[in-house]
Scaffold this active site. Sequence first.
Site, PDB file in Angstrom:
ATOM      1  N   HIS A 133      -0.074 -43.739 -10.463  1.00  0.00           N
ATOM      2  CA  HIS A 133      -0.065 -43.578 -11.920  1.00  0.00           C
ATOM      3  C   HIS A 133       0.454 -44.867 -12.558  1.00  0.00           C
ATOM      4  O   HIS A 133       1.479 -45.409 -12.117  1.00  0.00           O
ATOM      5  CB  HIS A 133       0.819 -42.392 -12.312  1.00  0.00           C
TER       6      HIS A 133
ATOM      7  N   MET B  14      -9.647 -39.284 -12.377  1.00  0.00           N
ATOM      8  CA  MET B  14      -9.161 -38.930 -13.709  1.00  0.00           C
ATOM      9  C   MET B  14      -9.240 -37.423 -13.999  1.00  0.00           C
ATOM     10  O   MET B  14      -9.592 -37.022 -15.103  1.00  0.00           O
ATOM     11  CB  MET B  14      -9.927 -39.737 -14.765  1.00  0.00           C
ATOM     12  N   ARG B  15      -8.905 -36.633 -13.011  1.00  0.00           N
ATOM     13  CA  ARG B  15      -8.862 -35.184 -13.209  1.00  0.00           C
ATOM     14  C   ARG B  15      -7.586 -34.634 -12.604  1.00  0.00           C
ATOM     15  O   ARG B  15      -7.029 -35.250 -11.690  1.00  0.00           O
ATOM     16  CB  ARG B  15     -10.030 -34.500 -12.488  1.00  0.00           C
TER      17      ARG B  15
ATOM     18  N   ASN C 219      -1.118 -39.914  -5.272  1.00  0.00           N
ATOM     19  CA  ASN C 219      -1.733 -40.426  -6.494  1.00  0.00           C
ATOM     20  C   ASN C 219      -1.009 -41.691  -6.918  1.00  0.00           C
ATOM     21  O   ASN C 219       0.166 -41.874  -6.598  1.00  0.00           O
ATOM     22  CB  ASN C 219      -1.614 -39.374  -7.610  1.00  0.00           C
TER      23      ASN C 219
ATOM     24  N   GLY D 206     -12.453 -48.369  -8.994  1.00  0.00           N
ATOM     25  CA  GLY D 206     -12.079 -48.316  -7.582  1.00  0.00           C
ATOM     26  C   GLY D 206     -11.350 -49.536  -7.048  1.00  0.00           C
ATOM     27  O   GLY D 206     -11.411 -49.820  -5.849  1.00  0.00           O
ATOM     28  N   SER D 207     -10.604 -50.244  -7.907  1.00  0.00           N
ATOM     29  CA  SER D 207      -9.894 -51.417  -7.383  1.00  0.00           C
ATOM     30  C   SER D 207      -8.753 -51.000  -6.442  1.00  0.00           C
ATOM     31  O   SER D 207      -8.437 -51.721  -5.490  1.00  0.00           O
ATOM     32  CB  SER D 207      -9.378 -52.312  -8.515  1.00  0.00           C
ATOM     33  N   ASN D 208      -8.159 -49.847  -6.689  1.00  0.00           N
ATOM     34  CA  ASN D 208      -7.140 -49.357  -5.739  1.00  0.00           C
ATOM     35  C   ASN D 208      -7.777 -48.931  -4.418  1.00  0.00           C
ATOM     36  O   ASN D 208      -7.186 -49.122  -3.346  1.00  0.00           O
ATOM     37  CB  ASN D 208      -6.344 -48.203  -6.358  1.00  0.00           C
TER      38      ASN D 208
ATOM     39  N   LYS E 201     -13.260 -24.718 -11.804  1.00  0.00           N
ATOM     40  CA  LYS E 201     -12.568 -25.846 -11.162  1.00  0.00           C
ATOM     41  C   LYS E 201     -12.166 -25.480  -9.746  1.00  0.00           C
ATOM     42  O   LYS E 201     -12.217 -26.314  -8.839  1.00  0.00           O
ATOM     43  CB  LYS E 201     -11.348 -26.247 -11.987  1.00  0.00           C
TER      44      LYS E 201
END
Length: 215
Positions: A109, A90-91, A107, A12-14, A65
């Site tokens: 990346h 990560m999904r 997101n 969770g650094s972002n 899902k």
Amino acid sequence: MLKIGVLASGRGSNFQALIDSLESGKINAEIGLLIVDNQNAYAIERAKKHSIEYLYIDPSNYPTKNEYYTEVANQFKKRDVELVVLAGFMRVVKKPLIDAYPNKIMNIHPALLPSFPGLHGQKDAVDYGVRISGCTVHFIDEGIDSGPIIIQAAVPVSFEDNEEILSQRILELEHKIYPEAVKLYSEGRLKIEGRRVRVLNFKLPDERIINPQIV
Ligand code: GAR
């Protein structure tokens, strides 16, 4: 004020970089809810420390899902979340959430998309031997790391680099461009045109941040 929902899976650094930008007043928005898919995610500690509501929603409790993402969307909607930020989630996000938040999910990346999408962006860049890599903030669509690009930032890659060193170098820039992208969104300055994103009145905040739509 813009209400943000965050999805995270780990460190969770972002998420922290976003919290810091909100708390310092750089961005005029608030985080309404953190959802994690992993009960050991360190992002939970960050939420607690900053009095942010969080939920652990365990994917294994949902038969499909689609049902999982319906629940995620419902929880965000319940709190009037307007923008969803994936911070090390990560999904691959599925249709029910995308339909609930069309062009409203971002997101980050750790590669210069469209190169090296997927789970190992940094390792794939090292293994391929590229001399430049970086990070990309984009809106998500139903593909894997394939939605319209908002901001990219580049870093050099040397022969001596390994996945860990490159990841750290990229991460420093992630923490700059992700809050920047959220800020632009909060100011109503991102306009999606086809698969391109126009940034209204964009000024380069860092010489390494490249936005081909503008320059
Ligand atoms: C970040 O490097 C992010 O770009 C990456 O995971 C890391 C999460 O770090 N995301 C992906 O690879 C998504 N496919 P954080 O939990 O400290 O923000």
